[in-house]
Design a protein around this motif. Structure first.
Motif, PDB file in Angstrom:
ATOM      1  N   LEU A 144       4.138  -2.765  -8.256  1.00 48.91           N
ATOM      2  CA  LEU A 144       3.272  -1.673  -7.519  1.00 48.91           C
ATOM      3  C   LEU A 144       1.969  -1.817  -7.545  1.00 48.91           C
ATOM      4  O   LEU A 144       1.476  -1.788  -8.682  1.00 48.91           O
ATOM      5  CB  LEU A 144       3.909  -0.214  -7.932  1.00 48.91           C
ATOM      6  N   PRO A 145       1.002  -1.608  -6.409  1.00 45.97           N
ATOM      7  CA  PRO A 145       1.793  -1.434  -5.114  1.00 45.97           C
ATOM      8  C   PRO A 145       2.085  -2.802  -4.492  1.00 45.97           C
ATOM      9  O   PRO A 145       1.571  -3.856  -5.077  1.00 45.97           O
ATOM     10  CB  PRO A 145       0.456  -0.786  -4.444  1.00 45.97           C
ATOM     11  N   PRO A 146       2.838  -2.717  -3.688  1.00 42.11           N
ATOM     12  CA  PRO A 146       3.355  -3.995  -2.744  1.00 42.11           C
ATOM     13  C   PRO A 146       1.917  -4.377  -2.078  1.00 42.11           C
ATOM     14  O   PRO A 146       1.206  -3.572  -1.545  1.00 42.11           O
ATOM     15  CB  PRO A 146       4.473  -3.450  -1.916  1.00 42.11           C
ATOM     16  N   ARG A 147       1.692  -5.698  -1.803  1.00 40.29           N
ATOM     17  CA  ARG A 147       0.523  -6.128  -1.444  1.00 40.29           C
ATOM     18  C   ARG A 147       0.587  -6.912  -0.174  1.00 40.29           C
ATOM     19  O   ARG A 147       1.615  -7.701  -0.020  1.00 40.29           O
ATOM     20  CB  ARG A 147      -0.366  -6.916  -2.533  1.00 40.29           C
ATOM     21  N   CYS A 148      -0.156  -6.753   0.768  1.00 38.85           N
ATOM     22  CA  CYS A 148      -0.499  -7.728   1.935  1.00 38.85           C
ATOM     23  C   CYS A 148      -0.849  -8.901   1.618  1.00 38.85           C
ATOM     24  O   CYS A 148      -1.646  -9.072   0.465  1.00 38.85           O
ATOM     25  CB  CYS A 148      -1.258  -7.063   3.046  1.00 38.85           C
ATOM     26  N   PRO A 149      -0.570 -10.117   2.167  1.00 35.43           N
ATOM     27  CA  PRO A 149      -1.279 -11.094   2.235  1.00 35.43           C
ATOM     28  C   PRO A 149      -2.670 -11.315   2.032  1.00 35.43           C
ATOM     29  O   PRO A 149      -3.218 -12.038   1.525  1.00 35.43           O
ATOM     30  CB  PRO A 149      -0.730 -12.033   3.179  1.00 35.43           C
ATOM     31  N   CYS A 150      -3.292 -10.345   2.834  1.00 35.81           N
ATOM     32  CA  CYS A 150      -4.770 -10.201   2.669  1.00 35.81           C
ATOM     33  C   CYS A 150      -5.152  -9.486   1.304  1.00 35.81           C
ATOM     34  O   CYS A 150      -6.526  -9.430   0.936  1.00 35.81           O
ATOM     35  CB  CYS A 150      -5.113  -9.225   3.813  1.00 35.81           C
TER      36      CYS A 150
END
Length: 245
Positions: A144-150
């Motif tokens: 946590l937190p989930p992350r975007c590829p960016c």
């Protein structure tokens, strides 16, 4: 209650454009406590510490611990008779649609097709940085937190405190309540703006207000024309039966 239910049924059957406005109370019977009630989310988490967009941006991992509790509630809940009753009224073309303050998607799961989600929903999420969208089932919640590829933190597609209502949802809700001749208000205290403005707008345009709520709200003495003091599931099921549906 029978007399009030029949009066509400008659009013809906004779309406040209009836709309429902729903709040947390309609989902209590599905096992989702009202956030502000004892046992609700805000009894465990400070809403300004965990529910505000700036709190999320300062510490998204911390806020996601609350979001996991919320996600568990949403994933484990199922539509109750109130949701199915509103879906039936829409299928019978008595109800034109539902404006909901809830993010649980239970109206859609019960069969409602015309739903304005005033505060968004939990079916998907988006990157708070680049805006990329992700289906809920594709999120990796092990860290946590989930992350975007960016690299940006991913957040649910609902409205945090401090954020504006999505423009499309707000405009559609306004169009509906400005046109309606009957507004069926179910399970909401109608105290949180701007959703609280919707019954006022409807009443100002001449709509008849039917309120279903176990406890009286701020609407009851000021705007409500017909008050049914019963839980949503019981009242709406009786309403559908009174229409012979």
């Amino acid at each position: 209650m029978d007399r009030l239910i029949q009066q509400a049924a008659d009013r809906l059957l004779s309406s040209a454009w009836a709309v429902a406005l729903t709040g947390a109370g309609i989902s209590v019977e599905s096992g989702i406590p009202d956030f502000r009630s004892p046992g609700g989310l805000w009894s465990k988490y400070d809403p300004m510490e965990y529910g505000d967009i700036q709190s999320f941006r300062r510490n998204p991992g911390k806020v996601w611990r609350m979001l996991l509790d919320m996600d568990h509630l949403l994933q484990s809940a199922a539509p109750n008779p109130a949701h199915y009753a509103l879906a039936r009224l829409e299928q019978e073309k008595i109800l034109k649609g539902v404006v909901t303050q809830n993010v649980d998607s239970l109206h859609q799961r019960a069969g409602s097709r015309k739903v304005v989600e005033f505060h968004g929903h939990g079916r998907s999420a988006r990157c708070d940085g680049c805006g990329r969208h992700f289906p809920r089932e594709h999120l990796d919640l092990k860290e946590l937190p989930p992350r975007c590829p960016c690299g940006g933190p991913i957040r649910p597609n609902f409205v945090f405190f401090g954020e504006a209502i999505p423009v499309e949802a707000q405009n559609e809700a306004l169009r509906w309540v400005e046109r309606c001749d009957v507004l069926l208000v179910v399970g909401t205290s109608a105290t949180v703006a701007p959703a609280s403005h919707l019954p006022i707008i409807a009443k100002g345009r001449g709509a008849f207000i039917i309120e279903i709520n176990p406890q009286e709200s701020d609407l009851t003495p000021t705007l409500t024309d017909l008050y049914i003091g019963e839980p949503a599931g019981r009242a709406l099921s009786a309403l559908v039966s009174a229409m012979g549906l």
